[in-house]
Motif scaffolding. Structure first.
Motif, PDB file in Angstrom:
ATOM      1  N   LYS A  62      -3.036 -11.952  15.985  1.00 13.29           N
ATOM      2  CA  LYS A  62      -1.647 -12.401  16.121  1.00 13.29           C
ATOM      3  C   LYS A  62      -1.138 -12.149  17.541  1.00 13.29           C
ATOM      4  O   LYS A  62      -0.440 -12.972  18.114  1.00 13.29           O
ATOM      5  CB  LYS A  62      -0.766 -11.682  15.095  1.00 13.29           C
ATOM      6  CG  LYS A  62       0.654 -12.156  15.077  1.00 13.29           C
ATOM      7  CD  LYS A  62       1.437 -11.434  14.014  1.00 13.29           C
ATOM      8  CE  LYS A  62       2.870 -11.924  14.010  1.00 13.29           C
ATOM      9  NZ  LYS A  62       3.672 -11.218  13.022  1.00 13.29           N
ATOM     10  N   GLU A  63      -1.471 -10.986  18.117  1.00  7.86           N
ATOM     11  CA  GLU A  63      -1.066 -10.672  19.475  1.00  7.86           C
ATOM     12  C   GLU A  63      -1.690 -11.640  20.472  1.00  7.86           C
ATOM     13  O   GLU A  63      -1.050 -12.063  21.429  1.00  7.86           O
ATOM     14  CB  GLU A  63      -1.458  -9.236  19.831  1.00  7.86           C
ATOM     15  CG  GLU A  63      -0.668  -8.189  19.077  1.00  7.86           C
ATOM     16  CD  GLU A  63      -1.199  -6.796  19.337  1.00  7.86           C
ATOM     17  OE1 GLU A  63      -2.148  -6.647  20.132  1.00  7.86           O
ATOM     18  OE2 GLU A  63      -0.675  -5.855  18.736  1.00  7.86           O
ATOM     19  N   LEU A  64      -2.944 -12.019  20.243  1.00  8.88           N
ATOM     20  CA  LEU A  64      -3.628 -12.947  21.128  1.00  8.88           C
ATOM     21  C   LEU A  64      -2.980 -14.330  21.063  1.00  8.88           C
ATOM     22  O   LEU A  64      -2.778 -14.974  22.095  1.00  8.88           O
ATOM     23  CB  LEU A  64      -5.114 -13.035  20.759  1.00  8.88           C
ATOM     24  CG  LEU A  64      -5.988 -13.903  21.653  1.00  8.88           C
ATOM     25  CD1 LEU A  64      -5.979 -13.367  23.076  1.00  8.88           C
ATOM     26  CD2 LEU A  64      -7.403 -13.948  21.121  1.00  8.88           C
ATOM     27  N   ILE A  65      -2.600 -14.771  19.857  1.00 10.19           N
ATOM     28  CA  ILE A  65      -1.929 -16.069  19.706  1.00 10.19           C
ATOM     29  C   ILE A  65      -0.578 -16.039  20.395  1.00 10.19           C
ATOM     30  O   ILE A  65      -0.206 -16.981  21.095  1.00 10.19           O
ATOM     31  CB  ILE A  65      -1.787 -16.434  18.205  1.00 10.19           C
ATOM     32  CG1 ILE A  65      -3.167 -16.719  17.611  1.00 10.19           C
ATOM     33  CG2 ILE A  65      -0.867 -17.628  18.022  1.00 10.19           C
ATOM     34  CD1 ILE A  65      -3.179 -16.869  16.108  1.00 10.19           C
ATOM     35  N   GLN A  66       0.164 -14.950  20.224  1.00 13.73           N
ATOM     36  CA  GLN A  66       1.468 -14.831  20.871  1.00 13.73           C
ATOM     37  C   GLN A  66       1.308 -14.809  22.390  1.00 13.73           C
ATOM     38  O   GLN A  66       2.083 -15.422  23.112  1.00 13.73           O
ATOM     39  CB  GLN A  66       2.182 -13.566  20.400  1.00 13.73           C
ATOM     40  CG  GLN A  66       3.589 -13.446  20.923  1.00 13.73           C
ATOM     41  CD  GLN A  66       4.286 -12.203  20.399  1.00 13.73           C
ATOM     42  OE1 GLN A  66       3.666 -11.338  19.789  1.00 13.73           O
ATOM     43  NE2 GLN A  66       5.571 -12.109  20.652  1.00 13.73           N
ATOM     44  N   PHE A  67       0.283 -14.141  22.897  1.00 12.14           N
ATOM     45  CA  PHE A  67       0.032 -14.110  24.331  1.00 12.14           C
ATOM     46  C   PHE A  67      -0.284 -15.510  24.848  1.00 12.14           C
ATOM     47  O   PHE A  67       0.200 -15.914  25.896  1.00 12.14           O
ATOM     48  CB  PHE A  67      -1.121 -13.158  24.657  1.00 12.14           C
ATOM     49  CG  PHE A  67      -1.543 -13.195  26.096  1.00 12.14           C
ATOM     50  CD1 PHE A  67      -0.744 -12.617  27.062  1.00 12.14           C
ATOM     51  CD2 PHE A  67      -2.713 -13.825  26.480  1.00 12.14           C
ATOM     52  CE1 PHE A  67      -1.112 -12.652  28.396  1.00 12.14           C
ATOM     53  CE2 PHE A  67      -3.082 -13.864  27.810  1.00 12.14           C
ATOM     54  CZ  PHE A  67      -2.286 -13.274  28.770  1.00 12.14           C
ATOM     55  N   ARG A  68      -1.077 -16.262  24.119  1.00 14.29           N
ATOM     56  CA  ARG A  68      -1.415 -17.617  24.552  1.00 14.29           C
ATOM     57  C   ARG A  68      -0.189 -18.523  24.575  1.00 14.29           C
ATOM     58  O   ARG A  68      -0.050 -19.343  25.462  1.00 14.29           O
ATOM     59  CB  ARG A  68      -2.482 -18.210  23.631  1.00 14.29           C
ATOM     60  CG  ARG A  68      -3.850 -17.648  23.889  1.00 14.29           C
ATOM     61  CD  ARG A  68      -4.883 -18.338  23.058  1.00 14.29           C
ATOM     62  NE  ARG A  68      -6.179 -17.734  23.269  1.00 14.29           N
ATOM     63  CZ  ARG A  68      -7.207 -17.922  22.505  1.00 14.29           C
ATOM     64  NH1 ARG A  68      -7.112 -18.713  21.451  1.00 14.29           N
ATOM     65  NH2 ARG A  68      -8.348 -17.341  22.762  1.00 14.29           N
ATOM     66  N   GLN A  69       0.721 -18.367  23.588  1.00 17.95           N
ATOM     67  CA  GLN A  69       1.931 -19.179  23.575  1.00 17.95           C
ATOM     68  C   GLN A  69       2.820 -18.822  24.766  1.00 17.95           C
ATOM     69  O   GLN A  69       3.362 -19.691  25.417  1.00 17.95           O
ATOM     70  CB  GLN A  69       2.697 -18.985  22.269  1.00 17.95           C
ATOM     71  CG  GLN A  69       2.021 -19.613  21.079  1.00 17.95           C
ATOM     72  CD  GLN A  69       2.717 -19.265  19.775  1.00 17.95           C
ATOM     73  OE1 GLN A  69       3.530 -18.349  19.726  1.00 17.95           O
ATOM     74  NE2 GLN A  69       2.381 -19.979  18.727  1.00 17.95           N
ATOM     75  N   THR A  70       2.966 -17.549  25.044  1.00 19.56           N
ATOM     76  CA  THR A  70       3.756 -17.117  26.177  1.00 19.56           C
ATOM     77  C   THR A  70       3.118 -17.587  27.475  1.00 19.56           C
ATOM     78  O   THR A  70       3.800 -18.042  28.383  1.00 19.56           O
ATOM     79  CB  THR A  70       3.895 -15.580  26.182  1.00 19.56           C
ATOM     80  OG1 THR A  70       4.417 -15.159  24.932  1.00 19.56           O
ATOM     81  CG2 THR A  70       4.808 -15.114  27.294  1.00 19.56           C
ATOM     82  N   ASP A  71       1.799 -17.496  27.549  1.00 20.88           N
ATOM     83  CA  ASP A  71       1.088 -17.932  28.741  1.00 20.88           C
ATOM     84  C   ASP A  71       1.246 -19.433  28.954  1.00 20.88           C
ATOM     85  O   ASP A  71       1.434 -19.891  30.073  1.00 20.88           O
ATOM     86  CB  ASP A  71      -0.386 -17.547  28.618  1.00 20.88           C
ATOM     87  CG  ASP A  71      -1.128 -17.699  29.919  1.00 20.88           C
ATOM     88  OD1 ASP A  71      -0.516 -17.453  30.971  1.00 20.88           O
ATOM     89  OD2 ASP A  71      -2.320 -18.070  29.886  1.00 20.88           O
ATOM     90  N   LYS A  72       1.214 -20.215  27.880  1.00 24.72           N
ATOM     91  CA  LYS A  72       1.391 -21.661  27.979  1.00 24.72           C
ATOM     92  C   LYS A  72       2.809 -21.993  28.444  1.00 24.72           C
ATOM     93  O   LYS A  72       3.011 -22.861  29.283  1.00 24.72           O
ATOM     94  CB  LYS A  72       1.131 -22.319  26.622  1.00 24.72           C
ATOM     95  CG  LYS A  72       1.106 -23.834  26.675  1.00 24.72           C
ATOM     96  CD  LYS A  72       0.926 -24.451  25.303  1.00 24.72           C
ATOM     97  CE  LYS A  72      -0.490 -24.264  24.832  1.00 24.72           C
ATOM     98  NZ  LYS A  72      -0.750 -24.987  23.569  1.00 24.72           N
ATOM     99  N   ILE A 110       6.646 -23.659  32.831  1.00 20.29           N
ATOM    100  CA  ILE A 110       7.786 -23.316  33.696  1.00 20.29           C
ATOM    101  C   ILE A 110       7.323 -23.183  35.141  1.00 20.29           C
ATOM    102  O   ILE A 110       7.976 -23.680  36.061  1.00 20.29           O
ATOM    103  CB  ILE A 110       8.479 -22.031  33.198  1.00 20.29           C
ATOM    104  CG1 ILE A 110       9.177 -22.290  31.866  1.00 20.29           C
ATOM    105  CG2 ILE A 110       9.477 -21.522  34.230  1.00 20.29           C
ATOM    106  CD1 ILE A 110       9.722 -21.054  31.207  1.00 20.29           C
ATOM    107  N   GLY A 111       6.204 -22.544  35.357  1.00 20.04           N
ATOM    108  CA  GLY A 111       5.665 -22.406  36.705  1.00 20.04           C
ATOM    109  C   GLY A 111       5.333 -23.754  37.329  1.00 20.04           C
ATOM    110  O   GLY A 111       5.555 -23.970  38.521  1.00 20.04           O
ATOM    111  N   SER A 112       4.814 -24.665  36.520  1.00 23.98           N
ATOM    112  CA  SER A 112       4.498 -26.003  37.025  1.00 23.98           C
ATOM    113  C   SER A 112       5.752 -26.767  37.411  1.00 23.98           C
ATOM    114  O   SER A 112       5.778 -27.462  38.437  1.00 23.98           O
ATOM    115  CB  SER A 112       3.719 -26.797  35.968  1.00 23.98           C
ATOM    116  OG  SER A 112       2.502 -26.172  35.677  1.00 23.98           O
TER     117      SER A 112
END
Length: 173
Positions: free
Chosen positions: A3-13, A18-20
């Motif tokens: 679950k933490e990995l999925i949440q990290f990927r969503q935040t990273d996406k 936003i960065g783009s």
């Protein structure tokens, strides 16, 4: 763990998107600045959306040149303000207020000289921000001298971390 990995990927996406967007805005700022060249040198500028009368300036192209000269640095300051991670980022509000005042001055027909006496209107804002930043700095250096924390740890401690841009805007009102 999953679950933490999925949440990290969503935040990273989300941060990648936003960065783009921010990188794209930064990359096109020279083109945005030269948009004034597409404005005619007549007093009245008619488009299919609106009609603009340059008033006492007598040249719509000149007014748009003044506007882009103020709006592009203002845009860059807003990006800097909302992406800055340092404890002193509130100081960026002073030049933001200055550029906003200058933009309003361009479109105010009652003002005969643009960029005059704006410091008088910035004094109240500066009277709040500068002592606040100084007090935060003094508190940080006091803690730095009495504790074994690094400067980065103290910056993280004093930093207000809203989760998104809307929460960052709401903290001022």
């Amino acid at each position: 763990m999953k679950k933490e990995l999925i949440q990290f990927r969503q935040t990273d996406k989300k941060s990648l998107i936003i960065g783009s967007v921010v990188a794209t805005i930064l990359a096109i700022t020279p083109y945005l600045f030269y948009l004034y060249e597409s404005v005619p040198t007549k007093r009245v500028w008619d488009t299919f959306l609106f009609s603009y009368d340059s008033g006492s300036y007598e040249n719509a192209n000149y007014v748009m040149w003044l506007f882009t000269g103020k709006a592009i640095p203002l845009l860059l300051l807003f990006i800097w303000f909302f992406t800055c991670r340092h404890w002193w980022y509130h100081v960026i509000l002073v030049p933001i207020a200055m550029y906003l005042y200058q933009i309003f001055g361009i479109f105010n027909d009652n003002i005969s000289f643009v960029d005059e006496f704006q410091l008088m209107y910035l004094v109240p804002l500066m009277a709040i921000i500068i002592p606040t930043i100084y007090l935060i700095r003094a508190k940080m250096f006091d803690k730095l001298n009495t504790a074994s924390k690094t400067m980065e740890e103290l910056e993280d401690e004093f930093m207000i971390k809203p989760k998104n841009i809307w929460e960052k805007i709401k903290q001022y009102f």
